[in-house]
Write an enzyme that holds these catalytic residues in place. Structure first.
Site, short mmCIF file in Angstrom:
data_model
loop_
_atom_site.label_atom_id
_atom_site.label_comp_id
_atom_site.label_asym_id
_atom_site.label_seq_id
_atom_site.Cartn_x
_atom_site.Cartn_y
_atom_site.Cartn_z
CG ASP A 1 -1.87 1.08 1.36
OD1 ASP A 1 -1.66 2.12 0.71
OD2 ASP A 1 -2.87 0.91 2.09
CG HIS A 2 3.09 4.18 -3.15
ND1 HIS A 2 4.03 4.68 -2.27
CD2 HIS A 2 3.63 4.32 -4.39
CE1 HIS A 2 5.08 5.12 -2.94
NE2 HIS A 2 4.87 4.90 -4.23
NE ARG A 3 -4.02 3.89 1.41
CZ ARG A 3 -5.16 3.39 1.87
NH1 ARG A 3 -6.20 4.19 2.02
NH2 ARG A 3 -5.28 2.11 2.17
#
Ligand code: CAO
Length: 441
Positions: free
Chosen positions: A413-415
Site C-alpha cells: 500500500d503506497h500510502r
C-alpha cells in the site's frame, strides 16, 4: 374538529399481521394515502395508508402488536377523509389496502395488483403536485422506492394520471445504474466537469452473449460474492504497487526434502509455504510498517504476527490465519496449515480462523506461473505472492550455476510503504530464504 379513526383495511389473505414499523408519531400531519405503519406477515410486508388527511392525535398500535382488518391504527384530528364518500365521517372508512411487497427489495417481485375495497375511500388520482409534497404512488411502490433509496419525487410516473408504478421505479434505478440518469443528490455531490471524485466510469457493457453462441448461466457461490466485494473495495481503495523478485532457495529446498524424509512417519509434510511464513515473520520484524494497518492519520503497528494464507477451495478463495507464527516452528506451522487447508476445502473454517491476520501470503507455487499482482487483504498493507520455483542459470561471477529460484511478488500500500522499503523487504526476504540461518539473527 372531528376525530377520525383510521383502521387497517382489507389486507387480503392475512388474518393477523405484526406491526414492524411506525412511520408517523403524534403531532405529524398526514395526507391521504400516506403510509402510517408497516406490517409484516411471514410472507410479505405492506404499508397501511391513511384514509384521510389530518394531524395524528394518538397512535393506537405499537411495535410488535398484532393487527387485522378493522384494527384502529390511530386517531386523526381530521381535515376530512380522502374522497367524498367519507367526508365528515366520524369514523373514516378503511383505506385502500397496500399491495404486498417482498421483504428483499432487490428481488422484489412485480407489484401485485392493488386490491381496492369497494367502499374504501381512495386518495384522489391527482398528479403529485396537487397532492402536495407526496409523489403520487401507492404505499407499496413508495416502500419499494424507499428500500432502494430511490427519490420518488424524481421518478416520472407512467401510470394513470401520472401515478408512479413499480416499473417506473425499476426503470429509474436502471437508468441511474447505467449512468444514463443521475439523482439530484448525486449531481449535487459530483464536481463540476466530472473532476474524478465520482470515477465517471462508462456503464458496464451489456451484451447478449447468446447472439454469439451457446452459453450457460451459473450463480456465484456465497464465498465468491463475499470475496468479490472485498477484493473490489481493496483494489479500488488501496494504491497498490507490486515489486517482483527472485529468491535462491536451492539449499532450503534440499533441507525441506531432507526434513520430509526424516519426518516421513509423522505424517507431517513440510512445503515451501511454511518456510515462507517464517521468513516473512523475520522480514516483518525487520520492517514493522509491513505489519501495520492505517487508521485515519495513524498507523497501527502490530506486535503480533498472525499470517494469513490464501487457500483455493471448490467454492472460492478463503484466507485462514496461522496465529502467532513467530512462536511456532516449521513443523507446527506445517501441521496447522494442512489442518486449516483441509477445513477450508471442506467449508468448515470458522470466522475466527479467518480473522486477525497482519500479513498474507498467496502461494500459487503448487500450480505454476511466474509472477502475479496479489490484491492486498485490507486492512493489511502488504501481501506476498509466490509462484513455482524453477532451476535457472545464475551467474556467480565466473560461470552460470543451476540454482532453484522462487519468484516473489510483493504488493504494498503506497500510502504506508515506499518503493525503497518494498525493495529492501524483498531483498531481505531473499537473503533469509537463501540462508535460513538468518531467521535467528
Ligand atoms: N514451487 C514449487 N513447488 C511448490 C511450491 C513452489 N513455490 N509450493 C508448493 N510446491 C509444491 C509442493 O511442495 C507440493 O509438491 P508435492 O506434491 O511434490 O509434495 C505441491 O506443490 C502442492 O503443494 P500444495 O499446494 O498442496 O501445498 P502448499 O503448502 O504449497 O499450499 C495451499 C497450500 C492451501 C496454500 C494451496 O493448496 C493453495 O490453495 N494454493 C492456492 C492459493 C491461491 O489460490 N492463491 C491465489 C490468490 S489470488 O486469487
Amino acid at each position: 374538529m372531528a376525530l377520525i379513526e383510521v383502521k387497517v383495511p382489507d389486507i387480503g389473505d392475512f388474518d393477523e399481521v405484526s406491526v414492524i414499523e411506525l412511520l408517523v408519531k403524534p403531532g405529524d400531519t398526514v395526507k391521504p394515502e400516506q403510509s402510517l405503519i408497516t406490517v409484516e406477515s411471514d410472507k410479505a410486508s405492506m404499508e397501511i395508508p391513511s384514509s384521510a388527511a389530518g394531524v395524528v392525535k394518538e397512535l393506537k398500535v405499537k411495535l410488535g402488536d398484532k393487527v387485522a382488518q378493522g384494527t384502529v391504527v390511530l386517531l386523526l384530528e381530521g381535515e376530512g377523509a380522502a374522497g367524498a364518500a367519507s367526508a365528515g365521517a366520524a369514523s373514516a372508512p378503511t383505506a385502500a389496502p397496500a399491495a404486498a411487497v417482498a421483504s428483499a427489495a432487490v428481488v422484489a417481485p412485480p407489484p401485485q395488483p392493488e386490491r381496492v375495497a369497494p367502499t374504501a375511500a381512495l386518495a384522489p388520482q391527482a398528479p403529485a403536485e396537487s397532492a402536495g409534497a407526496l409523489p403520487h404512488a401507492s404505499p407499496s411502490v413508495r416502500k419499494f422506492a424507499r428500500e432502494l433509496g430511490v427519490p420518488l419525487d424524481e421518478v416520472k410516473g407512467t401510470g394513470p394520471k401520472g401515478r408512479i408504478t413499480q416499473d417506473d421505479v425499476q426503470a429509474f434505478t436502471k437508468s441511474v445504474m447505467s449512468g444514463a440518469a443521475t439523482t439530484r443528490a448525486a449531481a449535487a455531490k459530483a464536481p463540476a466537469g466530472g473532476g474524478g471524485a465520482g470515477l465517471d466510469l462508462l456503464p458496464w457493457p451489456k451484451v447478449d452473449f447468446t447472439k454469439f453462441g451457446p452459453i450457460e448461466r451459473r450463480d456465484l457461490s456465497r464465498i465468491k460474492k463475499i470475496s468479490a466485494s472485498n477484493l473490489h473495495r481493496n483494489w479500488v481503495m488501496i494504491p497498490h504497487v507490486t515489486n517482483h523478485d527472485d529468491a535462491d532457495i536451492t539449499e532450503l529446498e534440499a533441507f525441506r526434502v531432507q526434513l520430509n524424509k526424516e519426518n516421513e512417519k509423522s505424517g507431517i509434510k513440510v512445503t515451501m509455504l511454511a518456510f515462507l511464513i517464517k521468513a516473512c515473520v523475520a522480514a516483518l520484524k525487520k520492517f514493522p510498517e509491513f505489519n501495520s494497518s492505517l487508521d485515519g492519520d495513524q498507523l497501527v503497528l502490530k506486535q503480533y504476527f498472525h499470517i494469513g494464507f490464501a487457500a483455493d477451495t471448490p467454492n472460492g478463495l478463503v484466507v485462514p490465519v496461522i496465529r502467532d507464527a513467530d512462536k511456532k516452528g516449521i513443523l507446527a506451522i506445517s501441521q496447522e496449515m494442512s489442518e486449516l487447508a483441509k477445513k477450508a476445502r471442506d467449508g468448515k473454517l470458522t470466522p475466527g480462523e479467518m480473522q486477525g491476520a497482519s500479513f498474507t501470503i498467496s502461494s500459487l507455487g503448487g500450480i505454476g506461473g511466474r509472477y502475479f499482482t496479489p490484491i492486498i487483504n485490507a486492512p493489511e498493507v502488504a501481501i506476498l505472492g509466490v509462484c513455482k520455483s524453477q532451476t535457472e542459470p545464475v551467474w556467480d561471477g565466473k560461470q552460470f550455476q543451476p540454482r532453484l529460484m522462487l519468484p516473489l511478488s510483493l504488493s504494498w500500500d503506497h500510502r504506508v510503504i515506499d518503493g525503497a522499503a518494498a525493495a529492501r523487504f524483498n531483498v531481505y526476504l531473499g537473503q533469509v530464504l537463501s540462508d535460513f540461518r538468518r531467521v535467528m539473527l
